[in-house]
Structures are given as C-alpha cells and as structure tokens.
Scaffold this active site. Structure first.
Site, mmCIF file in Angstrom:
data_model
loop_
_atom_site.group_PDB
_atom_site.id
_atom_site.type_symbol
_atom_site.label_atom_id
_atom_site.label_comp_id
_atom_site.label_asym_id
_atom_site.label_seq_id
_atom_site.Cartn_x
_atom_site.Cartn_y
_atom_site.Cartn_z
ATOM 1 N N ASN A 10 29.306 -7.136 68.488
ATOM 2 C CA ASN A 10 28.098 -6.545 67.911
ATOM 3 C C ASN A 10 27.468 -5.642 68.977
ATOM 4 O O ASN A 10 26.784 -6.122 69.879
ATOM 5 C CB ASN A 10 27.139 -7.672 67.489
ATOM 6 C CG ASN A 10 25.845 -7.139 66.915
ATOM 7 O OD1 ASN A 10 25.678 -5.936 66.729
ATOM 8 N ND2 ASN A 10 24.911 -8.048 66.640
ATOM 9 N N LYS A 12 25.161 -3.535 68.676
ATOM 10 C CA LYS A 12 23.724 -3.281 68.475
ATOM 11 C C LYS A 12 23.419 -1.795 68.717
ATOM 12 O O LYS A 12 24.154 -0.936 68.244
ATOM 13 C CB LYS A 12 22.920 -4.210 69.385
ATOM 14 C CG LYS A 12 23.325 -5.683 69.206
ATOM 15 C CD LYS A 12 22.374 -6.664 69.822
ATOM 16 C CE LYS A 12 22.871 -8.085 69.576
ATOM 17 N NZ LYS A 12 21.919 -9.117 69.909
ATOM 18 N N HIS A 97 21.195 -10.455 60.206
ATOM 19 C CA HIS A 97 21.004 -10.721 61.636
ATOM 20 C C HIS A 97 19.513 -10.934 61.903
ATOM 21 O O HIS A 97 18.667 -10.265 61.303
ATOM 22 C CB HIS A 97 21.538 -9.545 62.461
ATOM 23 C CG HIS A 97 21.623 -9.876 63.919
ATOM 24 N ND1 HIS A 97 20.511 -9.903 64.725
ATOM 25 C CD2 HIS A 97 22.668 -10.232 64.694
ATOM 26 C CE1 HIS A 97 20.883 -10.258 65.948
ATOM 27 N NE2 HIS A 97 22.184 -10.470 65.955
ATOM 28 N N GLU A 165 23.894 -18.365 64.230
ATOM 29 C CA GLU A 165 23.252 -17.704 65.367
ATOM 30 C C GLU A 165 21.838 -18.263 65.548
ATOM 31 O O GLU A 165 20.869 -17.701 64.997
ATOM 32 C CB GLU A 165 23.159 -16.195 65.120
ATOM 33 C CG GLU A 165 24.481 -15.479 65.138
ATOM 34 C CD GLU A 165 24.361 -14.096 65.797
ATOM 35 O OE1 GLU A 165 25.259 -13.753 66.559
ATOM 36 O OE2 GLU A 165 23.375 -13.391 65.557
ATOM 37 N N GLY A 171 20.620 -13.406 73.108
ATOM 38 C CA GLY A 171 20.145 -12.575 74.211
ATOM 39 C C GLY A 171 19.294 -13.306 75.233
ATOM 40 O O GLY A 171 18.617 -12.687 76.046
ATOM 41 N N SER A 204 24.432 -15.445 73.163
ATOM 42 C CA SER A 204 24.646 -15.622 74.610
ATOM 43 C C SER A 204 26.073 -16.035 74.988
ATOM 44 O O SER A 204 26.260 -16.800 75.938
ATOM 45 C CB SER A 204 23.639 -16.634 75.187
ATOM 46 O OG SER A 204 22.332 -16.131 75.074
HETATM 47 P P1 PGA Z 1 24.087 -11.827 72.444
HETATM 48 O O1 PGA Z 1 23.878 -11.374 70.937
HETATM 49 O O2 PGA Z 1 25.540 -12.182 72.618
HETATM 50 O O3 PGA Z 1 23.696 -10.641 73.268
HETATM 51 O O4 PGA Z 1 23.188 -13.012 72.672
HETATM 52 C C1 PGA Z 1 24.584 -11.984 69.901
HETATM 53 C C2 PGA Z 1 24.143 -11.416 68.579
HETATM 54 O O5 PGA Z 1 22.948 -11.077 68.440
HETATM 55 O O6 PGA Z 1 24.952 -11.249 67.662
#
Ligand code: PGA
Length: 238
Positions: A10, A12, A97, A165, A171, A204
């Site tokens: 992802n 983003k 999400h 999630e 994050g 994470s």
């Molecule tokens: P992250 O995000 O691995 O940066 O924590 C995961 C996500 O939001 O899909």
C-alpha cells in the site's frame, strides 16, 4: 482454490509521479526478482496506476488501487470508478482503509465492494478497531458492524480479502501480539458462512516483525504500508 501468501504494498501517497519513475528505474529488476513465485501486488495512488502498469506489464506482479467510487458512474467528485480501475489493469482494490473510513459509512464500503466484484476486481476490505475500542473490549463488535453489509453481498465466485488492520497499529510501530491477531482472524472467519475468504494482516509490518507474523496459521498475506516503499525492506519481508 489455491491460497498463495499475498504481499500487498500500500503505497498510500508516499510517491510523486517523478519519484515512482525514479523508483522503478532503480528497483524494477529487484522487485521482479523478489516476486518470483510470490504473489506481489502494488497499490499506488490513482495517478500512478497507468505508469506502474506500463513498468510491470511483462511481469507477474499485480496492480491494485487504494479506493474506488461506490457506483460505476455518477456524481462522485474526486473519486475513480471501478470500471476505470479495471480498464487500467487493476486486479485488486483496497476499500475501507481507516485513513478513509472516517468519511464513509459501512454501507458505502459494501457498495464499493459490490461494484468492484461486478468488474472482477478483488476487494481488499479493511477492518479494525481503535485503541480505545480494544481497551473497552469492543473489538469483535466493531469488526462485526464493519462487516455486516459486506456479509450480505453476492461475491460472484470472487474470493474477497479481509485485511485485519487494527487502527492503533497502522504507522505506529506498535504491533498486536500474534494471539490478538489470531483471535481477530478467527472471529472474522466465523462471521462468514463460507470459509472461502482470505485473511491478511496490516499495520507496522517491517522486515523485523514479519518473520514472527508469518508463524500465524491461517494468515494469507500482509498489507504493507511504509515498509513496502523501501525495496530492501520489501525484499526481506517477501
Ligand atoms: P503501515 O501501514 O505498514 O505503514 O503501518 C499499513 C496500512 O495502512 O495498510
């Protein structure tokens, strides 16, 4: 149906258009090598879908989007239709999400899942609780509410992907324990009549945490945010 472990990146809004081109110029070969015999999906921002499709067209790496409009056409300013995503080569699309969910009802997310299914795009449906909800022992109820409209959909033989999630893990560098993930996965599976869903985890994930996460039985993949933008990290995780 064969269940392969999925690695869904992802991306983003981490990259601009020029940065995507630089990234692919530098790392495409490495990305292709790490993906041999693995199921890797890249989900860039809308503007980069065509570019990445061109870069990856001769590879087995799949393409996904990060959201879609709840109907095939209509007055949805700022959104992109599932039919456009299909034409642009997307096989997957993340919906619900937590970075989007605040602006959307659970019913809208189910509508998005339904239009994706109508286009043969596999929805990656994100569910998960906040820290406060977990503390208040509401995790299962929250997930159940998020899934309620989804459970009524006709999946049309598509095997949906549910991404657990927990919002407090996205994050933050804070990871649930494997036991917490297993409990959530088992609960989610118990909500579906058919066992034919794929369960992935996101939040994470790094090269340091991925090994322990892979020990979770019944986990069908990872949804990887920040770490997936770093080719060294992605390589180690895969
Ligand atoms: P992250 O995000 O691995 O940066 O924590 C995961 C996500 O939001 O899909």
């Amino acid at each position: 149906m064969i269940k392969e472990f999925l690695y869904i990146a992802n991306w983003k809004a981490y990259f601009t258009h020029n940065e995507v081109s630089t990234w692919m110029t530098q790392y495409k070969n490495q990305l292709v090598s790490l993906s041999v015999n693995k199921s890797v999906v890249i989900c860039p921002s809308f503007t980069e879908i065509t570019t990445i499709n061109a870069w990856l067209k001769d590879t087995d790496i799949k393409l996904g989007a990060q959201d879609c409009a709840p109907e095939l056409t209509g007055a949805y300013t700022g959104q992109v239709s599932a039919s456009s995503l299909k034409e642009l080569g997307c096989d997957y699309c993340i919906i619900g999400h937590s970075e989007q969910r605040n602006h959307q009802s659970d019913g809208i997310i189910a509508d998005k899942a339904q239009v994706l299914i109508s286009q043969g795009i596999t929805p990656i449906i994100c569910v998960g609780e906040t820290h406060e909800q977990r503390e208040a022992l509401q995790t299962n109820q929250v997930i159940k509410n998020q899934l309620e409209s989804i459970l009524k959909l006709n999946m049309n033989n598509l095997q949906p992907i549910i991404a657990y999630e927990p919002i407090w893990a996205i994050g933050t560098g804070i990871l649930p324990t494997n036991t917490q993930i297993i409990k959530a996965i088992d609960f989610i599976k118990s909500c579906f009549e058919s066992t034919d869903i794929r369960m992935i985890y996101g939040g994470s994930i790094t090269s340091e945490t991925s090994e322990a996460l892979k020990e979770i039985e019944n986990l069908d993949g990872f949804l990887i945010g920040k770490a997936s933008t770093d080719i060294q990290e992605l390589e180690k995780i895969v």
